[in-house]
Design a protein around this motif. Structure first.
Motif, PDB file in Angstrom:
ATOM      1  N   VAL A 138    -120.171  41.720   9.963  1.00 46.98           N
ATOM      2  CA  VAL A 138    -120.217  40.295   9.604  1.00 46.98           C
ATOM      3  C   VAL A 138    -120.523  40.134   8.122  1.00 46.98           C
ATOM      4  O   VAL A 138    -119.876  39.365   7.413  1.00 46.98           O
ATOM      5  N   ALA A 139    -121.491  40.860   7.626  1.00 46.85           N
ATOM      6  CA  ALA A 139    -122.019  40.643   6.280  1.00 46.85           C
ATOM      7  C   ALA A 139    -121.116  41.156   5.168  1.00 46.85           C
ATOM      8  O   ALA A 139    -121.160  40.636   4.042  1.00 46.85           O
ATOM      9  N   GLU A 140    -120.293  42.150   5.435  1.00 51.84           N
ATOM     10  CA  GLU A 140    -119.573  42.863   4.376  1.00 51.84           C
ATOM     11  C   GLU A 140    -118.803  41.965   3.399  1.00 51.84           C
ATOM     12  O   GLU A 140    -118.974  42.104   2.180  1.00 51.84           O
ATOM     13  N   PRO A 141    -117.939  41.039   3.859  1.00 54.34           N
ATOM     14  CA  PRO A 141    -117.192  40.239   2.876  1.00 54.34           C
ATOM     15  C   PRO A 141    -118.086  39.380   1.993  1.00 54.34           C
ATOM     16  O   PRO A 141    -117.788  39.177   0.817  1.00 54.34           O
ATOM     17  N   LEU A 142    -119.197  38.896   2.541  1.00 48.27           N
ATOM     18  CA  LEU A 142    -120.119  38.083   1.747  1.00 48.27           C
ATOM     19  C   LEU A 142    -120.845  38.942   0.717  1.00 48.27           C
ATOM     20  O   LEU A 142    -120.996  38.542  -0.440  1.00 48.27           O
ATOM     21  N   LEU A 143    -121.294  40.109   1.121  1.00 46.10           N
ATOM     22  CA  LEU A 143    -122.007  40.985   0.203  1.00 46.10           C
ATOM     23  C   LEU A 143    -121.108  41.464  -0.925  1.00 46.10           C
ATOM     24  O   LEU A 143    -121.559  41.660  -2.055  1.00 46.10           O
ATOM     25  N   LYS A 144    -119.834  41.634  -0.634  1.00 45.41           N
ATOM     26  CA  LYS A 144    -118.905  42.102  -1.659  1.00 45.41           C
ATOM     27  C   LYS A 144    -118.451  40.993  -2.601  1.00 45.41           C
ATOM     28  O   LYS A 144    -118.268  41.233  -3.803  1.00 45.41           O
ATOM     29  N   ARG A 145    -118.292  39.748  -2.074  1.00 44.67           N
ATOM     30  CA  ARG A 145    -117.590  38.749  -2.877  1.00 44.67           C
ATOM     31  C   ARG A 145    -118.316  37.430  -3.101  1.00 44.67           C
ATOM     32  O   ARG A 145    -117.997  36.714  -4.045  1.00 44.67           O
ATOM     33  N   SER A 146    -119.258  37.064  -2.269  1.00 46.59           N
ATOM     34  CA  SER A 146    -119.804  35.708  -2.357  1.00 46.59           C
ATOM     35  C   SER A 146    -120.645  35.504  -3.618  1.00 46.59           C
ATOM     36  O   SER A 146    -121.620  36.206  -3.855  1.00 46.59           O
ATOM     37  N   THR A 147    -120.259  34.500  -4.431  1.00 46.55           N
ATOM     38  CA  THR A 147    -121.050  34.143  -5.602  1.00 46.55           C
ATOM     39  C   THR A 147    -122.154  33.152  -5.249  1.00 46.55           C
ATOM     40  O   THR A 147    -122.959  32.791  -6.109  1.00 46.55           O
ATOM     41  N   VAL A 148    -122.181  32.712  -3.990  1.00 46.50           N
ATOM     42  CA  VAL A 148    -123.273  31.836  -3.540  1.00 46.50           C
ATOM     43  C   VAL A 148    -124.564  32.638  -3.434  1.00 46.50           C
ATOM     44  O   VAL A 148    -125.662  32.112  -3.670  1.00 46.50           O
TER      45      VAL A 148
END
Length: 361
Positions: free
Chosen positions: A94-104
């Motif tokens: 679940v977390a991977e795309p957010l950890l890689k890309r999220s600027t939030v």
């Protein structure tokens, strides 16, 4: 707006039990998709409503649905912050795309996650386009060899002297780490010497070959690469200044924008809002101010701040947020503060008078 009113758009009582499982999944997907499509046009209040709904829904759905929600949120410049933080600490799937890309996600979030989760989460963080020294320090200190290799090979990872020396020490037993480090353009002479001492013959020859090139050629090449990677637009494109400007204007209409407000934005690492508040206080455009506050040379910002009567505490806080957190070395920050404190308001106003029709980029 109360929590009850925020979530009244969804009747959560109808979603309980086994019978509501499919409905929960469908609703979570639809809400995430709708927000992803409309996020740039949402008001702060609407974002809060989405956040209050999504954070409850993600607690009620299976991992596959949470993965979908996380993927929808990962590329957004603004989003439901509580939901994104929650999903970023979920399972790595679940977390991977957010950890890689999220600027939030802010540095404080990344440091907490890198400290409290496992190497899979740290490895994902190590893929980010830009990683501050503080985050890199945690990744290098707590990460396994795979994480360290990724940090070393990531040219967007800013490395402190301590982290660089740790990686060089670990490279003694790992040829892949040696190669990654030898390709970095930010190795200081002492790092090169330390790496030569532990490197394999192949890497050692490569490092010696670098050393035989004329110093001027190396500096010219490094400068060209730096200019390509660290242009103003590269950094500014990561932030949503229009929304921040609207938010600050609303506060200004209520008489709520002051130097204390500016320091609060800085303490919370809310760079777009800090830019907008600074622009309002000094009576300049947000676009113009954003370029002052991203430059590798902060002198124009220091002059405007001094001429506008801002305190050294506020200026010091602003020099440590947003792009300047990555672009300014501790030495440059220290020297900038000395320049600011030596400068008088009269000096600053005289310098501003010379800029009458000059646009500072």
């Amino acid at each position: 707006m109360s929590e009850a009113l925020k979530t009244e758009l969804v009747n959560f009582s109808e979603l309980t039990g086994e019978a509501g499982s499919a409905r929960r999944a469908e609703l979570a997907r639809h809400v995430a998709t709708l927000f992803a499509l409309t996020s740039d046009r949402c008001s702060d209040e609407q974002v809060d409503i989405y956040d209050s709904v999504l954070i409850r829904l993600v607690d009620m759905v299976e991992q596959e649905v949470r993965q979908y929600v996380a993927e929808q949120m990962a590329g957004l410049r603004r989003g439901p912050e509580e939901t994104i933080r929650k999903l970023a600490e979920d399972s790595i799937e679940v977390a991977e795309p957010l950890l890689k890309r999220s600027t939030v996600l802010r540095d404080a979030d990344l440091i907490r996650i890198a400290s409290n989760t496992g190497n899979a989460h740290r490895f994902a963080i190590a893929h980010r386009d830009v990683i501050s020294e503080e985050v890199s320090d945690v990744l290098v200190r707590r990460g396994d060899l795979r994480v360290k290799r990724k940090v070393a090979s990531n040219t967007g990872a800013n490395l402190s002297d301590a982290s660089m020396m740790t990686l060089v020490g670990d490279a003694a037993a790992d040829a892949t780490l040696q190669m990654s480090l030898s390709d970095r353009g930010d190795l200081a002479e002492k790092h090169i010497k330390a790496l030569v001492a532990v490197a394999s013959e192949e890497v050692r020859k490569k490092l010696y070959a670098k050393g035989r090139r004329s110093e001027a050629a190396r500096l010219d090449e490094a400068q060209e690469i730096a200019e390509q990677r660290m242009s103003n637009q590269y950094w500014l494109g990561r932030y949503d200044f229009e929304t921040a400007r609207s938010r600050v204007l609303l506060l200004a209409k209520r008489g709520m924008v002051s130097e204390a407000t500016l320091r609060r934005f800085a303490s919370e690492d809310r760079f777009p809002e800090a830019v907008a508040a600074f622009a309002w206080l000094v009576r300049c455009g947000v676009e113009e101010v954003s370029h002052w506050m991203v430059r590798a040379e902060p002198e124009p910002f220091l002059i405007i701040a001094k001429a506008s009567g801002l305190s050294a505490i506020t200026v010091g806080a602003l020099l440590s947020i947003g792009p300047w957190r990555h672009r300014l070395s501790p030495e440059v920050r220290t020297e900038s503060m000395k320049t600011f404190e030596r400068m008088t308001v009269a000096d600053a106003k005289r310098k501003m008078a010379h800029w009458s029709n000059v646009v500072l980029n």
